[in-house]
Scaffold this active site. Structure first.
Site, PDB file in Angstrom:
ATOM      1  N   THR A   1       3.171   5.455   5.200  1.00  0.00           N
ATOM      2  CA  THR A   1       2.074   6.252   4.988  1.00  0.00           C
ATOM      3  C   THR A   1       0.846   6.360   6.281  1.00  0.00           C
ATOM      4  O   THR A   1       0.129   7.208   6.226  1.00  0.00           O
ATOM      5  CB  THR A   1       1.190   5.537   3.661  1.00  0.00           C
ATOM      6  OG1 THR A   1       2.192   5.896   2.677  1.00  0.00           O
ATOM      7  CG2 THR A   1      -0.073   6.180   3.257  1.00  0.00           C
TER       8      THR A   1
ATOM      9  N   SER B   1       9.345   3.757   4.020  1.00  0.00           N
ATOM     10  CA  SER B   1      10.144   2.675   3.983  1.00  0.00           C
ATOM     11  C   SER B   1      11.154   2.443   3.079  1.00  0.00           C
ATOM     12  O   SER B   1      11.950   1.250   3.041  1.00  0.00           O
ATOM     13  CB  SER B   1       9.114   1.375   4.284  1.00  0.00           C
ATOM     14  OG  SER B   1       8.638   1.150   3.170  1.00  0.00           O
TER      15      SER B   1
ATOM     16  N   THR C   1       4.423   0.449   3.712  1.00  0.00           N
ATOM     17  CA  THR C   1       4.180  -0.771   3.145  1.00  0.00           C
ATOM     18  C   THR C   1       5.116  -1.241   2.048  1.00  0.00           C
ATOM     19  O   THR C   1       5.144  -2.380   1.785  1.00  0.00           O
ATOM     20  CB  THR C   1       2.727  -0.704   2.384  1.00  0.00           C
ATOM     21  OG1 THR C   1       2.979   0.423   1.384  1.00  0.00           O
ATOM     22  CG2 THR C   1       1.564  -0.486   3.112  1.00  0.00           C
ATOM     23  N   ASP C   2       5.807  -0.129   1.535  1.00  0.00           N
ATOM     24  CA  ASP C   2       6.649  -0.680   0.435  1.00  0.00           C
ATOM     25  C   ASP C   2       7.803  -1.583   0.940  1.00  0.00           C
ATOM     26  O   ASP C   2       8.084  -2.430  -0.218  1.00  0.00           O
ATOM     27  CB  ASP C   2       7.532   0.703  -0.036  1.00  0.00           C
ATOM     28  CG  ASP C   2       6.458   1.705  -0.872  1.00  0.00           C
ATOM     29  OD1 ASP C   2       5.238   1.364  -0.923  1.00  0.00           O
ATOM     30  OD2 ASP C   2       6.973   2.833  -0.997  1.00  0.00           O
TER      31      ASP C   2
HETATM   32  C1  SIN Z   1       6.223   3.706   2.565  1.00  0.00           C
HETATM   33  O1  SIN Z   1       6.292   2.551   2.403  1.00  0.00           O
HETATM   34  O2  SIN Z   1       6.819   4.323   3.541  1.00  0.00           O
HETATM   35  C2  SIN Z   1       5.466   4.447   1.805  1.00  0.00           C
HETATM   36  C3  SIN Z   1       4.409   3.782   1.345  1.00  0.00           C
HETATM   37  C4  SIN Z   1       3.214   3.124   2.408  1.00  0.00           C
HETATM   38  O3  SIN Z   1       3.279   3.397   3.456  1.00  0.00           O
HETATM   39  O4  SIN Z   1       2.120   2.953   1.966  1.00  0.00           O
END
Ligand code: SIN
Length: 347
Positions: free
Chosen positions: A35, A82, A115-116
């Protein structure tokens, strides 16, 4: 102004700029997507957008304040959400970080990531980076196009931490939302809010106050330089799958894992890693087939105790996803259950 005074002032200014550029720490940003590199159709959209859209140089250009802290340059490792991160990419990332940190002219590395699954990649590097120079993961919960996007500040703070000599030797860190977390302990705890990375039991390593990192604690578990794991010349990681425990969990999940010849299984167990009669039969069958099985807890907190009456080894306080990372890494060295259990107690 007299021309001589003008030239003297100009020379002083130029020499100061050259001096500060060469004395500033050199931080390399490795971008993988997420993100923080995401764009949405409008400024209020915070879900359903495309992650991994913006390249590393655009991320760097968006935060010119980093120039006051470090000499920064970037490399693009991947540009993906991710959820699509793979063991091949995290292996390549670890190898690139090791190559960079072995150089005298690199003082630290920052990794931007979705973050995932950030906690999985960060923990893998915590186990496999052979340096005490700072390695800092950062990310964002709001895409770059949103009102009050959090990515720019998180990136600035991650570079600030990576450039701080006090950050050396603390293991791989995760910096978001003014907090410095340990890759061993923090995990994403909320699907949408900004303060999502937490370690409920262990807390944070420190905080960032008005641009200054303030460290509070150190991690006791083994990491980076003291870790025995060396993947610098490895081509492939072993395959480990996670099987979730729940009411009516079927034994055939284990049959599927066995017939796919996986190297290891993480059982994301109910409570303190308790197993149903069906899972117990499946785990015993997998162990007979030579597959290492680790019982972890789906609760996300607490330690799974050793219980001689139960099948499998135990994950200590690692969540199922991180237990998978440690088992993949451990299996690059050994299939000895006692040694693997020792790694789960100490890493
Ligand atoms: C991801 O993990 O690529 C999507 C969600 C994020 O980065 O917060």
């Amino acid at each position: 102004m007299n021309i001589r005074i003008f030239i003297a002032v100009a020379l002083l200014f130029i020499s100061q700029s050259i001096f500060s550029a060469t004395t500033q720490p050199h931080i390399v940003i490795l971008a993988t997507g997420g993100t923080i590199a995401g764009t949405a159709a409008n400024t209020t959209q915070t879900s359903g957008y495309k992650s991994g859209e913006i390249g590393v140089q655009t991320l760097i250009n968006a935060v010119p304040e980093m120039k006051n802290i470090a000499r920064v340059d970037g490399q693009q490792i991947a540009n993906i959400g991710s959820e699509n991160m793979t063991s091949d990419i995290i292996l390549k990332l670890s190898q690139q970080v090791n190559t960079l940190l072995a150089r005298d002219d690199v003082d630290g590395v920052v990794i931007t990531h979705g973050t995932d699954t950030l906690d999985e990649t960060a923990y893998f590097l915590n186990l496999t980076v052979k340096s005490d120079k700072p390695v800092v993961f950062t990310a964002a919960m709001r895409p770059a196009t949103a009102i009050s996007a959090d990515g720019a500040m998180n990136l600035l703070e991650a570079v600030t931490v990576a450039a701080d000599p006090n950050a050396r030797g603390r293991g791989v860190m995760v910096v978001l939302n003014d907090r410095i977390g340990s890759a061993r302990f923090v995990t994403k705890t909320n699907a949408t809010t900004l303060d999502t990375f937490k370690a409920t039991e262990q807390g944070y390593l420190g905080i960032i106050v008005n641009g200054t990192p303030q460290f509070e604690t150190r991690v006791e578990k083994v990491h980076t330089l003291r870790s025995v794991f060396d993947v610098r010349n490895l081509r492939k990681l072993p395959e480990v799958v996670i099987i979730y425990g729940y009411q009516d969990d079927p034994e055939y999940m284990y049959d599927a894992a066995i017939s796919h010849h996986v190297d290891g299984i993480i059982y994301a167990g109910t409570g303190a890693g308790s197993v149903s009669v069906r899972s117990e039969a499946g785990i015993r069958k997998a162990e007979e087939a030579g597959i290492i099985v680790i019982r972890s807890s789906r609760t996300g907190n607490g330690v799974v105790p050793v219980d001689k009456g139960q099948p499998g080894l135990v994950a200590d306080s690692l969540n199922p996803a991180k237990a998978r990372i440690l088992l993949m890494t451990a299996l690059t060295q050994t299939k000895n259950p006692e040694l693997i259990q020792y790694y789960f107690r100490t890493y």
